[in-house]
Design a protein around this motif. Structure first.
Motif, short mmCIF file in Angstrom:
data_model
loop_
_atom_site.label_atom_id
_atom_site.label_comp_id
_atom_site.label_asym_id
_atom_site.label_seq_id
_atom_site.Cartn_x
_atom_site.Cartn_y
_atom_site.Cartn_z
N ARG A 160 25.17 17.85 63.87
CA ARG A 160 23.54 17.34 63.89
C ARG A 160 22.60 16.94 63.30
O ARG A 160 21.58 16.29 63.19
CB ARG A 160 23.19 18.63 61.89
CG ARG A 160 23.90 19.95 62.31
CD ARG A 160 23.58 20.23 60.65
NE ARG A 160 22.07 21.09 61.12
CZ ARG A 160 21.51 21.94 60.85
NH1 ARG A 160 22.03 22.50 62.16
NH2 ARG A 160 20.80 21.85 61.43
N HIS A 193 29.94 14.08 53.42
CA HIS A 193 29.54 15.69 54.21
C HIS A 193 28.33 15.11 54.06
O HIS A 193 28.14 16.03 55.29
CB HIS A 193 28.97 15.72 52.22
CG HIS A 193 28.22 17.16 52.29
ND1 HIS A 193 28.52 18.09 52.45
CD2 HIS A 193 27.20 17.35 51.57
CE1 HIS A 193 27.46 19.11 52.13
NE2 HIS A 193 26.72 18.92 51.55
N TYR A 194 27.47 13.85 54.25
CA TYR A 194 26.28 13.64 54.98
C TYR A 194 26.40 13.64 56.42
O TYR A 194 26.05 13.93 57.63
CB TYR A 194 25.57 12.40 54.42
CG TYR A 194 24.02 12.25 54.85
CD1 TYR A 194 23.20 12.93 54.92
CD2 TYR A 194 24.15 11.58 55.89
CE1 TYR A 194 21.54 12.44 54.88
CE2 TYR A 194 23.04 10.48 56.63
CZ TYR A 194 21.90 12.15 55.89
OH TYR A 194 20.61 11.89 56.27
N PHE A 229 28.96 14.56 58.45
CA PHE A 229 29.22 15.71 59.73
C PHE A 229 27.85 16.81 59.42
O PHE A 229 28.99 17.70 59.27
CB PHE A 229 30.72 15.68 59.43
CG PHE A 229 31.54 13.97 60.10
CD1 PHE A 229 31.90 13.55 61.23
CD2 PHE A 229 32.01 13.33 59.05
CE1 PHE A 229 32.26 12.96 61.17
CE2 PHE A 229 32.59 12.59 59.32
CZ PHE A 229 32.96 12.33 60.23
N GLY A 230 26.92 16.08 59.16
CA GLY A 230 26.13 17.68 58.68
C GLY A 230 26.91 18.52 57.38
O GLY A 230 25.95 19.51 58.21
N GLY A 231 26.91 18.36 56.90
CA GLY A 231 27.04 18.62 55.67
C GLY A 231 28.67 20.10 56.20
O GLY A 231 28.67 20.52 54.96
N GLN A 232 29.10 19.82 57.00
CA GLN A 232 30.34 21.11 57.48
C GLN A 232 31.45 21.08 56.24
O GLN A 232 32.37 21.52 55.75
CB GLN A 232 30.47 20.89 58.74
CG GLN A 232 29.69 20.83 59.57
CD GLN A 232 30.44 20.68 61.07
OE1 GLN A 232 31.09 21.78 61.89
NE2 GLN A 232 30.18 19.36 61.46
N GLU A 261 14.91 16.77 57.49
CA GLU A 261 16.47 17.15 57.39
C GLU A 261 17.56 15.49 56.91
O GLU A 261 18.57 16.05 56.89
CB GLU A 261 17.37 17.74 58.94
CG GLU A 261 18.04 18.78 59.07
CD GLU A 261 18.60 19.18 59.11
OE1 GLU A 261 19.81 19.23 59.88
OE2 GLU A 261 18.24 19.86 60.55
N ALA A 262 16.84 14.74 57.38
CA ALA A 262 17.35 13.56 57.03
C ALA A 262 17.90 13.65 55.21
O ALA A 262 18.62 12.59 55.12
CB ALA A 262 16.24 12.38 57.07
N PHE A 263 16.96 14.44 54.32
CA PHE A 263 17.04 14.22 53.45
C PHE A 263 17.69 15.66 52.65
O PHE A 263 18.18 14.91 51.70
CB PHE A 263 15.48 14.42 52.43
CG PHE A 263 14.71 13.09 52.60
CD1 PHE A 263 14.73 12.03 51.76
CD2 PHE A 263 13.81 13.25 54.12
CE1 PHE A 263 14.61 10.98 51.96
CE2 PHE A 263 13.45 11.74 54.16
CZ PHE A 263 13.75 10.61 53.42
N GLU A 264 18.34 16.42 53.72
CA GLU A 264 18.91 16.72 53.09
C GLU A 264 20.43 16.95 52.96
O GLU A 264 21.72 15.37 53.67
CB GLU A 264 19.19 18.14 54.30
CG GLU A 264 18.19 19.28 54.13
CD GLU A 264 17.98 20.56 55.20
OE1 GLU A 264 18.66 20.30 55.92
OE2 GLU A 264 16.69 20.33 54.69
N HIS A 265 21.71 17.23 53.19
CA HIS A 265 23.18 17.79 52.34
C HIS A 265 23.67 15.25 52.29
O HIS A 265 24.70 15.29 52.30
CB HIS A 265 23.90 17.56 54.09
CG HIS A 265 23.75 19.06 54.24
ND1 HIS A 265 23.72 19.87 53.56
CD2 HIS A 265 23.18 19.28 55.76
CE1 HIS A 265 23.85 20.78 54.85
NE2 HIS A 265 22.92 19.71 55.74
#
Lengths: 360, 332
Positions: B103, A111-112, A114-117, B325-329
């Motif tokens: 991203r 998840h992380y 690949f940019g949350g896709q 943004e490093a802390f997201e997802h």
């Protein structure tokens, strides 16, 4: 959370039956749920936890697998990316160690990185052994390893009601979840509601209330803690007992709120002491609640040795209720006897009860 | 399937032949531009170039349908582009920009383009093999006729997870194509120290129960014809297959330079493979067959250079993601 409108009539089930009930409910409500692992359809059905699943849902969705822990974990990731919700099971956590690349570099990161896709909604059931000669490679509690990896959730239910509700929440969580079942809990009984109910991951459960000491526990250690806390009450020492239920995410708010109230902390852990979740909780409590602490945080965990096999070598090895009583007594400065508590235990030290006759 | 008897020297349909040449030349130019610009220090991640190996990626990408699935490896630029992945998003990813396909989370080794079924490339040898098999399991359970293509190199065939995953694919007759590019080296370790003399990789795969074929990975027509036949059988439900194509990486394992001087292979070996440059061979073939003129190829090159130049500009002009943004997802 109650998802369906089914009535939630409580019945008394064992922990293993509650796990089985959760799997039936999940598979009936969502055709994308699949269930596999070595032995899911064999006559013993993973201690009864996968009973009836293949008959009811077919061998496409419920299947035995090659002895290939690493690849089958990757298969779960791929199937999840393809729209399925796989539930894997290993009869011991230790067998799953063959799959660490897939877990850590794959499931936890997808998840992380690949940019949350995409997300990887997989649940991996791992059974923790103890006693009866489980020995060095059938008894490891490695939840701290897993909790150390960002992207994984780690669930460790203690009682049948939580086992069902947390397993349903795990299966329908969009993230990879490790669901750790302690073998010594499979035959414990409890009231379990019917139907689909989901207990949020990351919420501890307060099992006893008191202002003397905060005891934070998980999985089987909570059973020992309940014996200890009820014994302590006879000496007018009342403890807060928090059963974590999930160790990642961990309910820090509940831990800190209790510690701020009691000023004393004892953490219990099924794992080896160094690098443990117990150590992390003690450290964070010291950092967050320093000025309110009346004494140094304490912990009771396994010694930093592999677990030996021999009946003789495991005598006195595992922490039990009397050790918890002694630790609490020391924290509050009281002398509290444990003879009655020890005398009440009628089975040998290496089994959870008369029902357990081995072999694993 | 057995060693093919198909006549692979016949030129394919001109439209297809043009597409194959275009894709190979495009991949070649992208990779050469990355190599040329890498010393600028703006592409700040490990980068594994596919120069010399373009034929397999171009042909396989042309065989697969847009809704077929693929997973790749650390050396995935060509696979991603061949499958139809966005060039702009790939270059932006290598530059670490917010417009990158991941991203900026993954860089060169973590490419993804869900619009074309490129489900992801990963950086640990063998890691994506069972994931590709799992994608095929989902396709089978859901009753689609999608095929899952698992790109591997010769090194990955030494990982235990390959045998585990291949075995499961055989047991369940899953729609998987294992696509092996044998470029003779695992980083700097030659096959001679990794496998006994006389053993073939496709022979190992056959022993697991996979249908196999093998061929010249620098002959784009041959790769296309063999892969098309194999994918057709897999799609028809005949079970998984393994295709091994011989090819060669021209530049260093990781990075933009040549490294024939450091002692793990010889300049003579490199030059021999360079004589068999898949792009040059196909250009000559198509000109000889009258499909193209030299001038027509020049026009194609101009078109490619414009697209690539535009994509680099896009990558360079795009902003970095914000540090927060490093802390997201981390969790979904």
């Amino acid at each position: 959370m109650t998802v369906s409108g089914e009535p939630r009539v409580p019945r008394t089930l064992t922990y293993a039956e509650a796990v089985n009930d959760a799997l039936h409910v999940a598979m009936a409500s969502d055709p994308s749920v699949i269930c596999y692992g070595l032995g899911v359809d064999d006559p013993k059905t993973i201690f009864g936890t996968t009973k009836g699943l293949q008959t009811r849902f077919g061998d496409q969705r419920v299947f035995d697998m090659p002895t290939a822990e690493a690849a089958m974990t990757g298969v779960a990731i791929g199937a999840a990316l393809g729209g399925m919700r796989p539930v894997m099971v290993h009869q011991r956590l230790d067998f799953f160690l063959l799959a660490m690349d897939q877990l850590v570099n794959g499931a936890a990161k997808w998840h992380y990185m690949f940019g949350g896709q995409r997300s990887v909604p997989i649940t991996i059931r791992l059974i923790l052994g103890r006693g009866w000669g489980q020995g060095p490679t059938h008894s490891q509690s490695l939840h701290a390893w897993f909790a150390h990896i960002p992207g994984l959730k780690v669930v460790m239910p203690t009682n049948p009601e939580d086992a069902k509700g947390l397993l349903l929440a795990s299966i329908f969580d969009p993230n990879p979840v490790l669901f750790l079942e302690h073998r010594w809990l499979h035959n414990t009984m409890g009231s379990v509601p019917e139907g689909d109910y989901r207990i949020p991951l990351g919420k501890a459960r307060q099992l006893r209330e008191g202002d003397a000491v905060t005891i934070v526990s998980m999985s089987y250690m909570t059973v020992e803690a309940l014996h200890a806390v009820d014994h302590l009450r006879q000496s007018d020492v009342h403890c807060d007992l928090l059963d974590l239920r999930t160790v990642s995410p961990l309910d820090w708010d509940a831990v800190f709120a209790s510690v701020r109230r009691t000023g004393r902390l004892l953490v219990l852990d099924t794992a080896a002491e160094t690098g443990s979740i117990a150590g992390e909780i003690a450290a964070r409590a010291a950092i967050e609640c320093w000025t309110l602490l009346k004494s140094a945080p304490q912990r009771i965990a396994m010694p930093d040795i592999p677990e030996p096999t021999s009946f003789g070598l495991t005598r006195g090895l595992h922490p039990r209720a009397e050790h918890i009583v002694a630790a609490v007594a020391a924290l509050v400065g009281k002398q509290i006897g444990v003879d009655e508590l020890v005398a009440r235990r009628t089975v040998p030290h290496d089994v959870p009860g008369d029902w357990f006759k081995g072999p694993f | 399937m057995r060693a093919t008897t198909l006549e692979t020297s016949t030129a394919l349909e001109p439209v297809l032949a043009r597409a194959l040449l275009f894709q190979m030349k495009r991949i070649r130019f992208v990779e050469e531009e990355i190599a040329r610009r890498y010393p600028e220090g703006l592409m700040r991640c490990p980068t594994h170039l596919s120069i010399g190996q373009e034929a397999v990626a171009a042909a396989v990408g042309a065989v697969l349908r847009r809704d077929d699935l693929a997973v790749g490896t650390h050396r995935a630029h060509a696979h991603y582009l061949g499958k139809g992945g966005s060039l702009r998003a790939m270059l932006a990813e290598i530059y670490g920009k917010v417009t990158g396909c991941s991203r900026g989370r993954g860089g060169s080794m973590h490419l993804i383009d869900l619009d074309v079924g490129f489900e992801g490339s990963t950086a640990i040898v063998g890691n994506s093999i069972p994931i590709g098999v799992g994608l095929a399991l989902a396709a089978q359970l859901r009753g689609t006729d999608q095929v899952s293509c698992v790109f591997v190199g010769d090194g990955a065939i030494e990982e235990g997870v390959f045998y585990e995953a291949a075995n499961f694919a055989v047991v369940r007759r899953l729609p998987v194509v294992f696509l092996c590019e044998n470029n003779l080296y695992s980083v700097y370790s030659p096959l001679s120290v990794r496998q006994p003399p006389g053993r073939s990789i496709h022979g190992l795969a056959a022993a697991v129960g996979l249908a196999t074929d093998h061929g010249d990975g620098n002959d784009v027509d041959e790769v296309y014809v063999k892969t098309a036949a194999a994918v057709g059988r897999v799609r028809a439900g005949e079970g998984p297959c393994f295709l091994e194509y011989a090819t060669y990486r021209w530049r260093e394992h990781c990075g933009p330079n040549y490294d024939n001087d450091i002692g793990y292979r010889t300049e003579a070996e490199y030059l021999a493979w360079r004589e068999r440059d898949p792009v040059m061979l196909y250009e000559r073939k198509l000109v000889a067959a009258g499909v193209f003129t030299e001038a027509g190829i020049d026009v194609m090159q101009v078109e490619i250079e414009q697209e690539v130049s535009d994509a680099f500009r896009f990558a360079e002009d795009s902003p970095f993601p914000e540090p927060a943004e490093a802390f997201e997802h981390v969790y979904c």
